[in-house]
Motif scaffolding. Structure first.
Motif, short mmCIF file in Angstrom:
data_model
loop_
_atom_site.label_atom_id
_atom_site.label_comp_id
_atom_site.label_asym_id
_atom_site.label_seq_id
_atom_site.Cartn_x
_atom_site.Cartn_y
_atom_site.Cartn_z
N CYS A 151 0.78 -1.17 0.22
CA CYS A 151 -0.01 0.08 0.04
C CYS A 151 0.85 1.21 -0.03
O CYS A 151 1.57 1.48 0.92
CB CYS A 151 -0.90 0.32 1.00
N ARG A 152 0.83 1.92 -1.17
CA ARG A 152 1.62 3.22 -1.19
C ARG A 152 0.97 4.35 -0.57
O ARG A 152 0.16 5.12 -1.13
CB ARG A 152 1.99 3.68 -2.71
N VAL A 153 1.00 4.52 0.77
CA VAL A 153 0.35 5.63 1.49
C VAL A 153 0.55 7.01 1.07
O VAL A 153 -0.64 7.84 1.32
CB VAL A 153 0.70 5.46 3.00
N LEU A 154 1.59 7.34 0.58
CA LEU A 154 1.61 8.70 0.29
C LEU A 154 1.01 9.22 -1.06
O LEU A 154 0.88 10.44 -1.20
CB LEU A 154 2.98 9.29 0.50
N GLU A 155 0.58 8.14 -1.92
CA GLU A 155 0.37 8.68 -3.23
C GLU A 155 -1.19 9.20 -3.34
O GLU A 155 -1.62 9.51 -4.69
CB GLU A 155 0.42 7.20 -4.17
N GLY A 156 -1.86 9.19 -2.26
CA GLY A 156 -3.07 9.86 -2.06
C GLY A 156 -3.09 11.08 -1.44
O GLY A 156 -4.15 11.96 -1.53
N PHE B 198 4.45 11.55 -9.24
CA PHE B 198 5.65 11.39 -8.89
C PHE B 198 5.83 9.84 -8.63
O PHE B 198 7.05 9.46 -8.78
CB PHE B 198 6.33 12.36 -7.94
N GLY B 199 4.83 9.22 -7.83
CA GLY B 199 5.18 8.06 -7.45
C GLY B 199 5.65 6.89 -8.29
O GLY B 199 6.83 6.18 -8.05
N PRO B 200 4.90 6.83 -9.66
CA PRO B 200 5.52 5.63 -10.64
C PRO B 200 6.90 6.10 -11.16
O PRO B 200 7.40 4.84 -11.31
CB PRO B 200 4.48 5.79 -11.68
N MET B 201 7.20 7.19 -11.34
CA MET B 201 8.63 7.58 -11.78
C MET B 201 9.67 7.12 -10.55
O MET B 201 10.75 6.59 -10.97
CB MET B 201 8.63 8.96 -11.94
N GLY C 98 13.19 1.31 -7.73
CA GLY C 98 12.74 -0.15 -7.50
C GLY C 98 11.71 -0.24 -6.59
O GLY C 98 10.95 -1.52 -6.72
N VAL C 99 11.49 0.54 -5.59
CA VAL C 99 10.44 0.36 -4.77
C VAL C 99 9.66 1.88 -4.47
O VAL C 99 10.25 2.82 -4.82
CB VAL C 99 10.97 0.12 -3.29
N PRO C 100 8.51 2.02 -3.88
CA PRO C 100 7.82 3.17 -3.29
C PRO C 100 8.79 4.00 -2.45
O PRO C 100 9.70 3.18 -1.58
CB PRO C 100 6.69 2.78 -2.77
N LEU C 101 8.64 5.30 -2.23
CA LEU C 101 9.20 6.10 -1.36
C LEU C 101 9.04 5.75 -0.10
O LEU C 101 9.78 5.49 1.07
CB LEU C 101 8.97 7.55 -1.63
N TYR C 102 7.63 5.19 0.29
CA TYR C 102 7.08 4.86 1.54
C TYR C 102 6.16 4.05 1.41
O TYR C 102 5.08 4.54 0.53
CB TYR C 102 6.96 6.06 2.31
N ALA C 103 5.75 2.94 2.04
CA ALA C 103 4.52 1.84 1.67
C ALA C 103 4.55 1.07 3.03
O ALA C 103 5.36 1.00 3.83
CB ALA C 103 4.81 1.18 0.79
#
Length: 280
Positions: free
Chosen positions: A241-246, A254-257, A263-268
């Motif tokens: 769960c990529r919690v910051l992308e909301g 920015f998240g997908p880039m 290789g991984v989300p910034l924070y999840a």
């Protein structure tokens, strides 16, 4: 009577417990779309507000804590629907109070943390419910599973474990040991949920406006999703769960880039499940 030990006397990592407490106490008004409606946080925060430390104000941190709280809560609630009366353990509980959301009249919950945190917790959050207990826990110790009194056999009822805002402060080898122990010891169907930063955050706690004043440092960050299951063959990655992308369009775009480059989300928030061969 021994005087209460103020939060400012906690060591560096334990003192970060004020960050989620403050976010849950005031964040609902800022981000109603991820409100958690914590019935205890504001009153607990008021008791330690005079400790001289500034409260976290960065909006990204507040949003992330509310969003991850909702995720942990949802994962645990879904687990309890599948396994009525199961045990839930919050490893590194700080001053959180998840039992308010997870008490379904059957579940058993354990809040666990270091002794210095529990000393403060006992004074601020007296626990009297027979299905809710607290235990001392040191995740750096090899016997942490035994400290929690978790099942000795894989054939036991599955358990739900979660650790919030903890693993990033542990050494990489300690995180690997925790995951390996869960994979080896957990009954099939058990879940371990936790939050993790990308590896580029390692050693950069000074850039985090809420963590910087505590003196704590980020020691571990995820490099590849596969690293989560590598410690034991029974581990399966259930969800991410990529919690910051909301938070806003910038994070959404920015998240997908970011994931593509690093290789991984910034924070999840991640959930691992322990499985047996027949379950794979």
């Amino acid at each position: 009577m021994t005087p209460r030990k103020p939060a400012r006397h906690l060591s560096a990592v334990p003192s970060t417990l004020r960050i989620p407490l403050a976010a849950r106490a005031s964040g609902d008004a800022i981000f109603p779309q991820v409100a958690v409606r914590d019935a205890y946080a504001a009153a607990i925060l008021e008791k330690i507000r005079d400790d001289g430390q500034a409260l976290p104000e960065d909006r990204t941190t507040i949003y992330g804590i509310l969003a991850r709280t909702r995720r942990f809560r949802s994962l645990a609630q879904d687990f309890l629907k599948q396994h009525p009366g199961a045990r839930v353990v919050n490893m590194g509980c700080g001053l959180s109070h998840y039992f308010q959301w997870l008490d379904d009249d059957k579940s058993h919950m354990t809040d666990a943390d270091l002794p210095e945190v529990l000393d403060l917790r006992r004074e601020l959050i007296p626990e009297t419910h027979p299905r809710h207990d607290i235990r001392e826990l040191d995740l750096t110790a090899s016997d942490w599973w035994e400290q929690l009194g978790l099942p000795k056999k894989r054939s036991a009822q599955p358990v739900f474990l979660f650790t919030e805002g903890v693993l990033m402060y542990l050494k990489p080898e300690t995180v690997q040991a925790v995951l390996a122990a869960f994979g080896e010891r957990a009954p099939a169907g058990s879940v371990l949920a936790f939050d993790a930063m990308c590896w580029i955050a390692t050693g950069r706690a000074r850039n985090h406006p809420s963590v910087r004043p505590t003196g704590a440092e980020f020691l571990w960050g995820l490099r590849r999703p596969a690293d989560l299951t590598q410690p034991h063959p029974r581990l399966r990655l259930d969800s991410t769960c990529r919690v910051l992308e909301g938070l806003g369009i910038a994070y959404t775009l920015f998240g997908p880039m970011f994931r593509m480059f690093f290789g991984v989300p910034l924070y999840a928030v991640y959930a691992l499940r322990a499985t047996d061969a027949a379950d794979t």
